[in-house]
Design a protein around this motif. Structure first.
Motif, PDB file in Angstrom:
ATOM      1  N   ARG A 240       0.825  -1.209   0.000  1.00  0.00           N
ATOM      2  CA  ARG A 240       0.000   0.000   0.000  1.00  0.00           C
ATOM      3  C   ARG A 240       0.868   1.272   0.000  1.00  0.00           C
ATOM      4  O   ARG A 240       0.594   2.225  -0.713  1.00  0.00           O
ATOM      5  CB  ARG A 240      -0.923   0.004   1.228  1.00  0.00           C
ATOM      6  CG  ARG A 240      -2.051   1.020   1.103  1.00  0.00           C
ATOM      7  CD  ARG A 240      -2.873   1.113   2.370  1.00  0.00           C
ATOM      8  NE  ARG A 240      -3.462  -0.140   2.782  1.00  0.00           N
ATOM      9  CZ  ARG A 240      -4.578  -0.642   2.268  1.00  0.00           C
ATOM     10  NH1 ARG A 240      -5.216   0.005   1.323  1.00  0.00           N
ATOM     11  NH2 ARG A 240      -5.059  -1.787   2.692  1.00  0.00           N
ATOM     12  N   LEU A 244       0.966   4.239  -2.705  1.00  0.00           N
ATOM     13  CA  LEU A 244       0.745   5.652  -2.360  1.00  0.00           C
ATOM     14  C   LEU A 244       1.895   6.526  -2.861  1.00  0.00           C
ATOM     15  O   LEU A 244       1.667   7.624  -3.374  1.00  0.00           O
ATOM     16  CB  LEU A 244       0.609   5.804  -0.839  1.00  0.00           C
ATOM     17  CG  LEU A 244      -0.773   5.466  -0.274  1.00  0.00           C
ATOM     18  CD1 LEU A 244      -0.702   5.303   1.236  1.00  0.00           C
ATOM     19  CD2 LEU A 244      -1.794   6.544  -0.630  1.00  0.00           C
ATOM     20  N   PHE A 281      -6.285   4.776 -12.075  1.00  0.00           N
ATOM     21  CA  PHE A 281      -7.356   4.197 -11.258  1.00  0.00           C
ATOM     22  C   PHE A 281      -6.849   2.977 -10.486  1.00  0.00           C
ATOM     23  O   PHE A 281      -7.205   2.777  -9.311  1.00  0.00           O
ATOM     24  CB  PHE A 281      -8.572   3.824 -12.110  1.00  0.00           C
ATOM     25  CG  PHE A 281      -9.654   3.239 -11.257  1.00  0.00           C
ATOM     26  CD1 PHE A 281     -10.450   4.064 -10.469  1.00  0.00           C
ATOM     27  CD2 PHE A 281      -9.835   1.868 -11.158  1.00  0.00           C
ATOM     28  CE1 PHE A 281     -11.407   3.544  -9.620  1.00  0.00           C
ATOM     29  CE2 PHE A 281     -10.788   1.340 -10.318  1.00  0.00           C
ATOM     30  CZ  PHE A 281     -11.580   2.173  -9.550  1.00  0.00           C
ATOM     31  N   GLU A 284      -5.070   4.069  -7.508  1.00  0.00           N
ATOM     32  CA  GLU A 284      -6.041   4.558  -6.517  1.00  0.00           C
ATOM     33  C   GLU A 284      -6.626   3.375  -5.733  1.00  0.00           C
ATOM     34  O   GLU A 284      -6.755   3.423  -4.513  1.00  0.00           O
ATOM     35  CB  GLU A 284      -7.148   5.319  -7.264  1.00  0.00           C
ATOM     36  CG  GLU A 284      -8.031   6.178  -6.387  1.00  0.00           C
ATOM     37  CD  GLU A 284      -7.390   7.499  -6.009  1.00  0.00           C
ATOM     38  OE1 GLU A 284      -6.195   7.686  -6.285  1.00  0.00           O
ATOM     39  OE2 GLU A 284      -8.076   8.337  -5.410  1.00  0.00           O
ATOM     40  N   ARG A 285      -6.948   2.336  -6.473  1.00  0.00           N
ATOM     41  CA  ARG A 285      -7.501   1.126  -5.829  1.00  0.00           C
ATOM     42  C   ARG A 285      -6.484   0.537  -4.853  1.00  0.00           C
ATOM     43  O   ARG A 285      -6.810   0.220  -3.711  1.00  0.00           O
ATOM     44  CB  ARG A 285      -7.876   0.119  -6.913  1.00  0.00           C
ATOM     45  CG  ARG A 285      -8.371  -1.215  -6.381  1.00  0.00           C
ATOM     46  CD  ARG A 285      -8.581  -2.186  -7.527  1.00  0.00           C
ATOM     47  NE  ARG A 285      -8.735  -3.552  -7.052  1.00  0.00           N
ATOM     48  CZ  ARG A 285      -8.660  -4.612  -7.841  1.00  0.00           C
ATOM     49  NH1 ARG A 285      -8.429  -4.477  -9.125  1.00  0.00           N
ATOM     50  NH2 ARG A 285      -8.815  -5.824  -7.340  1.00  0.00           N
ATOM     51  N   SER A 287      -4.163   1.950  -3.360  1.00  0.00           N
ATOM     52  CA  SER A 287      -3.902   2.839  -2.225  1.00  0.00           C
ATOM     53  C   SER A 287      -4.981   2.771  -1.156  1.00  0.00           C
ATOM     54  O   SER A 287      -4.716   3.014   0.015  1.00  0.00           O
ATOM     55  CB  SER A 287      -3.789   4.288  -2.712  1.00  0.00           C
ATOM     56  OG  SER A 287      -2.776   4.420  -3.656  1.00  0.00           O
ATOM     57  N   PHE A 288      -6.215   2.454  -1.549  1.00  0.00           N
ATOM     58  CA  PHE A 288      -7.316   2.580  -0.583  1.00  0.00           C
ATOM     59  C   PHE A 288      -8.167   1.316  -0.408  1.00  0.00           C
ATOM     60  O   PHE A 288      -9.127   1.347   0.357  1.00  0.00           O
ATOM     61  CB  PHE A 288      -8.236   3.751  -0.986  1.00  0.00           C
ATOM     62  CG  PHE A 288      -7.533   5.065  -0.966  1.00  0.00           C
ATOM     63  CD1 PHE A 288      -7.201   5.670   0.228  1.00  0.00           C
ATOM     64  CD2 PHE A 288      -7.164   5.695  -2.143  1.00  0.00           C
ATOM     65  CE1 PHE A 288      -6.534   6.882   0.259  1.00  0.00           C
ATOM     66  CE2 PHE A 288      -6.497   6.910  -2.126  1.00  0.00           C
ATOM     67  CZ  PHE A 288      -6.180   7.503  -0.918  1.00  0.00           C
ATOM     68  N   THR A 289      -7.829   0.242  -1.095  1.00  0.00           N
ATOM     69  CA  THR A 289      -8.668  -0.954  -0.964  1.00  0.00           C
ATOM     70  C   THR A 289      -8.394  -1.666   0.363  1.00  0.00           C
ATOM     71  O   THR A 289      -7.460  -1.321   1.102  1.00  0.00           O
ATOM     72  CB  THR A 289      -8.430  -1.898  -2.173  1.00  0.00           C
ATOM     73  OG1 THR A 289      -9.450  -2.892  -2.162  1.00  0.00           O
ATOM     74  CG2 THR A 289      -7.066  -2.550  -2.097  1.00  0.00           C
ATOM     75  N   HIS A 290      -9.226  -2.665   0.665  1.00  0.00           N
ATOM     76  CA  HIS A 290      -9.046  -3.417   1.911  1.00  0.00           C
ATOM     77  C   HIS A 290      -7.914  -4.429   1.770  1.00  0.00           C
ATOM     78  O   HIS A 290      -7.499  -4.748   0.647  1.00  0.00           O
ATOM     79  CB  HIS A 290     -10.354  -4.099   2.331  1.00  0.00           C
ATOM     80  CG  HIS A 290     -10.980  -4.913   1.242  1.00  0.00           C
ATOM     81  ND1 HIS A 290     -10.718  -6.231   1.063  1.00  0.00           N
ATOM     82  CD2 HIS A 290     -11.858  -4.570   0.263  1.00  0.00           C
ATOM     83  CE1 HIS A 290     -11.417  -6.686   0.035  1.00  0.00           C
ATOM     84  NE2 HIS A 290     -12.125  -5.689  -0.476  1.00  0.00           N
TER      85      HIS A 290
END
Lengths: 310, 308
Positions: A240, A244, A281, A284-285, A287-290
């Motif tokens: 992650r 980022l 995209f 982005e996924r 960086s912020f997904t579970h």
């Protein structure tokens, strides 16, 4: 009998002339008003304010009065704006700007003023004559009024007399001369010391080291280079944090502010390539997904970045 | 049947021309299990949107026109004496439906507003000695007309806070109005039914609660709401409550679900923030006296907080 005499009186040439003259006078009086209405700009005024850039103006210190008018129309000039009388203030400058915005135009007039006396100063509202597109009528729009409290310190007299002013100038001159004298003295001392040190070092035959070469500032990355660097970062750190970091690098290279969101980035004219959009995209996924989806998301981001890099 | 929220969205859009913000807000409120407040002039298909949503879900729709002489019992129900049975029976009010339109909520006195808002919060109504649970799902869409302010009772701040989000509805574009003419001038309104079931809605709600919100994004939401309280603007009288923080997170989850994701992005949060904050931030009298656009003030506060 009385009626007959009245009717005959109205029909006399003298009476007709008087009526004609009255009509002409009314027409002459109304003509400028009609012309005035015809010359007005059709405007929808959203904002019309008069403000000061400081809440506590000080005696003999310049400050700014700001007139802001926001309209929905796209205009190149603002006519019929009348500023109030700034009595008690000396006007030092006046700057007018029209700023085109997507939702209309912002007119901003900055008047630089200075006050020579302490106390309260009341400024009447500015006004703008325009043809209001809201109701289809000529209107006079008024800004807010402004009351300023000019502070000046207890020791400052309201107006300096001739003698006091001369004394003040003399004191200022003395202070300036003293200041520059001290500066000159310091410069002489420093120069002498440097000269002594240089002669000493020459005597010791010590060769001073050359200054280290300054690295040239890096040239801005092209989108392709930034994709390549983002790919390297994510390959080196496929988690992650890596996503980022790669995301931040790519956004910076695309000229987007760090506090923006993905939709801001995608709106940028530099992001037209569909592969780059997909890579953005994916990052982005990642960086912020579970956590359960992180490995898959990072792999997808790597694949999309590779695709965009090629 | 496992329908998606987008099936319902398409069904409502088959009936309504334009008004995408209203349709999306209805779905977000439905998924996030909240209620919606709409402000806009009359004639903008608000009733039709509600009816279309209820039809698409095969749910029950009721409409209450709020007027100054309305009583709480007209909304929640009452007990009346049945002469044939020789006993009191309970007649349930229009609030017992899946989708309820409270039209011009600010026209009724505070006690009627309070009765509805209490039902919205508690999800149950007590009539006499009996407590009746409201249907599930239960969605209230309340409207306010900004044009006729005379004789209205403004909703108190605490009551406004009960609405999950507020949408300002504007007039349609010329093209949309032309499409309205084409669609409604000739034929009767056709509502699309069976797009999803009430069980589907309950399943979406469970799924939305499981949508992941990263710790950085939670911090971002907190900063956004704190930004409304700490804004050094003479135009903002008070900021949003912690209920706004919860509302933004729930709406962002619903938005992510609507986009087919099981994780929230910063964009989801920023796109729902104004809807959740609009009615929770108090603007000072200077906003109206100086003709300042409160929407712009709010977006300045939102844009002032850096997204992660």
């Amino acid at each position: 009998m009385h009626d007959v005499s009245l009717r005959s009186g109205l029909q006399t040439p003298a009476w007709r002339n008087a009526v004609a003259a009255a009509c002409l006078a009314v027409a002459v009086l109304l003509a400028p008003a009609c012309v005035w209405a015809g010359q007005l700009q059709p405007l929808h005024v959203l904002q019309f304010t008069l403000s000061s850039d400081t809440a506590t103006p000080t005696l003999e210190r310049r400050f700014h009065l700001i007139v802001m008018v926001r309209v929905t129309q796209h205009i190149t000039s603002l006519r019929n704006l009348i500023l109030p009388n700034f009595s008690g203030l000396e006007i030092l400058g006046d700057e007018q700007r029209l700023i085109a915005r997507p939702d209309g135009t912002l007119y901003r007039e900055v008047i630089t003023v200075v006050s020579h006396q302490t106390g309260s100063i009341h400024i009447d509202p500015a006004y703008l004559d325009a043809f209001d597109t809201q109701n289809g009528k000529p209107m006079r729009f008024l800004s807010n009024a402004l009351t300023l409290q000019i502070g000046g310190g207890a020791l400052m007299p309201v107006r300096l007399g001739g003698m006091a002013r001369t004394l003040r100038r003399a004191a200022l001159l003395l202070l300036t001369l003293t200041f520059w004298g001290v500066v000159a003295l310091v410069c002489i001392v420093v120069a002498l010391r440097l000269a002594v040190e240089r002669s000493r070092s020459r005597g010791n035959q010590v060769v001073a080291a050359a200054p280290a070469p300054v690295a040239p500032s890096p040239a801005p990355l092209t989108p392709a280079q930034s994709v390549g660097q983002a790919l390297s970062i994510l390959r080196a750190q496929p988690d992650r944090l890596g996503a980022l970091r790669a995301r931040a690098l790519l956004w910076e290279a695309l000229g987007v502010d760090a506090g923006a969101t993905l939709s801001d980035v995608l709106r940028s004219s530099r992001v037209v390539d569909s592969r780059l959009r997909r890579a953005l995209f994916s990052l982005e996924r990642a960086s912020f997904t579970h956590d359960g989806d992180l490995t898959v998301a990072v792999s997808a981001a790597l694949a999309d970045l590779e695709c965009a890099y090629v | 049947m496992n329908a998606s929220p987008n099936d319902v969205k398409r069904a409502v859009e088959n009936t309504i021309v334009g008004q995408q913000a209203v349709v999306e807000a209805l779905l977000l409120a439905l998924i996030a299990d909240g209620h919606l407040l709409l402000e806009g002039p009359p004639g903008l298909a608000k009733t039709l949107a509600c009816r279309a949503l209820a039809a698409a879900l095969d749910g029950e729709f009721k409409r209450v026109q709020f007027t100054p002489d309305l009583l709480p019992s007209d909304v929640v129900g009452t007990r009346i004496y049945d002469q044939h049975e020789a006993r009191f029976i309970t007649v349930l009010g229009p609030v017992f439906a899946n989708v309820v339109l409270a039209d011009e909520i600010n026209r009724a006195p505070a006690k009627v507003q309070s009765a509805l808002l209490e039902a919205m919060g508690e999800r149950q109504v007590t009539i006499g000695l009996q407590t009746h649970v409201l249907p599930d799902p239960f969605l209230v869409m309340a409207t306010m007309n900004p044009l006729d302010a005379d004789g209205t009772y403004a909703l108190p701040v605490a009551q406004m806070d009960r609405f999950l989000l507020k949408v300002n509805v504007g007039y349609p574009s010329r093209e949309e109005e032309l499409a309205i003419l084409e669609r409604f001038a000739i034929a009767q309104t056709q509502l699309t039914t069976h797009a999803a079931t009430l069980d589907d809605v309950r399943a979406w709600r469970v799924a939305a609660r499981g949508v992941h919100v990263d710790a950085q994004l939670k911090r971002y939401v907190v900063e956004l709401v704190a930004g409304t309280r700490e804004a050094e603007s003479p135009y903002i009288a008070y900021g949003a409550s912690p209920r706004a923080t919860l509302a933004i997170v729930n709406l962002a989850r619903a938005k992510a679900l609507l986009a087919g994701r099981d994780f929230v992005l910063p964009d989801d949060i920023r796109s729902v923030a104004s809807g959740a904050l609009r009615h929770r931030v108090g603007f000072s009298y200077r906003v109206s006296s100086e003709g300042i656009d409160s929407e712009r003030l709010l977006s300045d506060v939102i844009d002032g907080v850096r997204a992660p």
